[in-house]
Design a protein around this motif. Structure first.
Motif, mmCIF file in Angstrom:
data_model
loop_
_atom_site.group_PDB
_atom_site.id
_atom_site.type_symbol
_atom_site.label_atom_id
_atom_site.label_comp_id
_atom_site.label_asym_id
_atom_site.label_seq_id
_atom_site.Cartn_x
_atom_site.Cartn_y
_atom_site.Cartn_z
ATOM 1 N N VAL A 93 0.848 -1.189 0.000
ATOM 2 C CA VAL A 93 0.000 0.000 0.000
ATOM 3 C C VAL A 93 0.879 1.233 0.000
ATOM 4 N N LEU A 94 0.604 2.140 -0.915
ATOM 5 C CA LEU A 94 1.280 3.430 -0.950
ATOM 6 C C LEU A 94 0.281 4.473 -0.470
ATOM 7 N N TYR A 95 0.580 5.088 0.670
ATOM 8 C CA TYR A 95 -0.295 6.107 1.235
ATOM 9 C C TYR A 95 0.226 7.482 0.853
ATOM 10 N N GLY A 96 -0.639 8.315 0.320
ATOM 11 C CA GLY A 96 -0.326 9.712 0.064
ATOM 12 C C GLY A 96 -0.962 10.534 1.175
ATOM 13 N N LEU A 97 -0.143 11.155 2.013
ATOM 14 C CA LEU A 97 -0.647 11.918 3.158
ATOM 15 C C LEU A 97 -0.360 13.401 2.991
ATOM 16 N N LYS A 98 -1.253 14.244 3.510
ATOM 17 C CA LYS A 98 -0.989 15.677 3.535
ATOM 18 C C LYS A 98 0.306 15.904 4.302
ATOM 19 N N SER A 99 1.028 16.963 3.977
ATOM 20 C CA SER A 99 2.355 17.191 4.548
ATOM 21 C C SER A 99 2.391 17.120 6.070
ATOM 22 N N ASP A 100 1.445 17.770 6.739
ATOM 23 C CA ASP A 100 1.437 17.753 8.207
ATOM 24 C C ASP A 100 1.247 16.336 8.736
ATOM 25 N N HIS A 101 0.338 15.595 8.122
ATOM 26 C CA HIS A 101 0.101 14.219 8.545
ATOM 27 C C HIS A 101 1.329 13.354 8.266
ATOM 28 N N TYR A 102 1.933 13.558 7.112
ATOM 29 C CA TYR A 102 3.123 12.786 6.745
ATOM 30 C C TYR A 102 4.247 13.030 7.747
ATOM 31 N N LYS A 103 4.516 14.295 8.048
ATOM 32 C CA LYS A 103 5.598 14.627 8.981
ATOM 33 C C LYS A 103 5.344 14.017 10.355
ATOM 34 N N GLY A 104 4.116 14.121 10.839
ATOM 35 C CA GLY A 104 3.778 13.534 12.131
ATOM 36 C C GLY A 104 3.894 12.032 12.131
ATOM 37 N N PHE A 105 3.433 11.404 11.061
ATOM 38 C CA PHE A 105 3.503 9.948 10.969
ATOM 39 C C PHE A 105 4.955 9.495 10.917
ATOM 40 N N ALA A 106 5.748 10.152 10.073
ATOM 41 C CA ALA A 106 7.149 9.762 9.921
ATOM 42 C C ALA A 106 7.925 9.940 11.228
ATOM 43 N N ARG A 107 7.518 10.902 12.020
ATOM 44 C CA ARG A 107 8.210 11.182 13.281
ATOM 45 C C ARG A 107 7.823 10.209 14.393
ATOM 46 N N HIS A 108 6.572 9.715 14.378
ATOM 47 C CA HIS A 108 6.062 8.981 15.537
ATOM 48 C C HIS A 108 5.592 7.548 15.276
ATOM 49 N N GLN A 109 5.643 7.082 14.059
ATOM 50 C CA GLN A 109 5.094 5.764 13.751
ATOM 51 C C GLN A 109 6.135 4.877 13.080
ATOM 52 N N LEU A 110 5.878 3.591 13.124
ATOM 53 C CA LEU A 110 6.713 2.616 12.429
ATOM 54 C C LEU A 110 5.804 1.864 11.455
ATOM 55 N N PRO A 111 5.984 2.069 10.151
ATOM 56 C CA PRO A 111 5.096 1.402 9.195
ATOM 57 C C PRO A 111 5.347 -0.098 9.132
ATOM 58 N N HIS A 112 4.326 -0.830 8.752
ATOM 59 C CA HIS A 112 4.462 -2.261 8.496
ATOM 60 C C HIS A 112 5.249 -2.440 7.192
ATOM 61 N N ALA A 113 5.751 -3.629 6.987
ATOM 62 C CA ALA A 113 6.595 -3.894 5.820
ATOM 63 C C ALA A 113 5.878 -3.669 4.492
ATOM 64 N N HIS A 114 4.561 -3.781 4.479
ATOM 65 C CA HIS A 114 3.808 -3.623 3.229
ATOM 66 C C HIS A 114 3.327 -2.186 3.022
ATOM 67 N N GLU A 115 3.649 -1.275 3.924
ATOM 68 C CA GLU A 115 3.164 0.108 3.856
ATOM 69 C C GLU A 115 4.275 1.060 3.416
ATOM 70 N N PHE A 116 3.921 1.946 2.520
ATOM 71 C CA PHE A 116 4.838 2.960 2.019
ATOM 72 C C PHE A 116 4.125 4.303 2.081
ATOM 73 N N PHE A 117 4.856 5.356 2.438
ATOM 74 C CA PHE A 117 4.248 6.660 2.667
ATOM 75 C C PHE A 117 4.981 7.737 1.866
ATOM 76 N N VAL A 118 4.211 8.681 1.376
ATOM 77 C CA VAL A 118 4.775 9.793 0.608
ATOM 78 C C VAL A 118 3.856 11.005 0.801
ATOM 79 N N PRO A 119 4.422 12.207 0.845
ATOM 80 C CA PRO A 119 3.562 13.393 0.927
ATOM 81 C C PRO A 119 2.708 13.510 -0.339
ATOM 82 N N MET A 120 1.434 13.809 -0.159
ATOM 83 C CA MET A 120 0.517 13.924 -1.294
ATOM 84 C C MET A 120 0.996 14.977 -2.289
#
Length: 103
Positions: free
Chosen positions: A46-73
């Protein structure tokens, strides 16, 4: 794992401006369905496109599962984003072909 695609969802248009039914864009359903479609899923990424604020918060405080990928929308939606080297690298890592050795 099984993916259940409800008939209502499959027959709905892919976007508000494109009336093409979703089932036509799947590439695996050859004829218009008349019931829900159940598809076995061997692999899920899964590739998640997150708004910048959400992306920054997620990248700072979360650990994605191996099947998850994140990018700023904003990166995904940017003009000529398909030419962005960092985005291309992320998508290459998230693709099924990344699991295979390529000499």
């Amino acid at each position: 794992m099984m993916c259940v695609c409800p008939i209502e969802w499959l027959l709905a248009p892919i976007t508000e401006t494109d009336p093409t039914p979703r089932w036509r864009t799947t590439g695996i359903i050859p004829h218009e369905p008349f019931n829900d479609v159940v598809i076995p899923v061997r692999e899920m990424r899964v590739l998640y496109g997150l708004k910048s604020d959400h992306y920054k918060g997620f990248a700072r405080h979360q650990l994605p599962h191996a099947h998850e990928f994140f990018v700023p929308m904003e990166t995904l939606a940017a003009e000529n984003s398909e030419q962005n080297p960092a985005l291309r690298e992320l998508i290459a890592r998230s693709s099924v072909s990344a699991n295979f050795f390529s000499p």
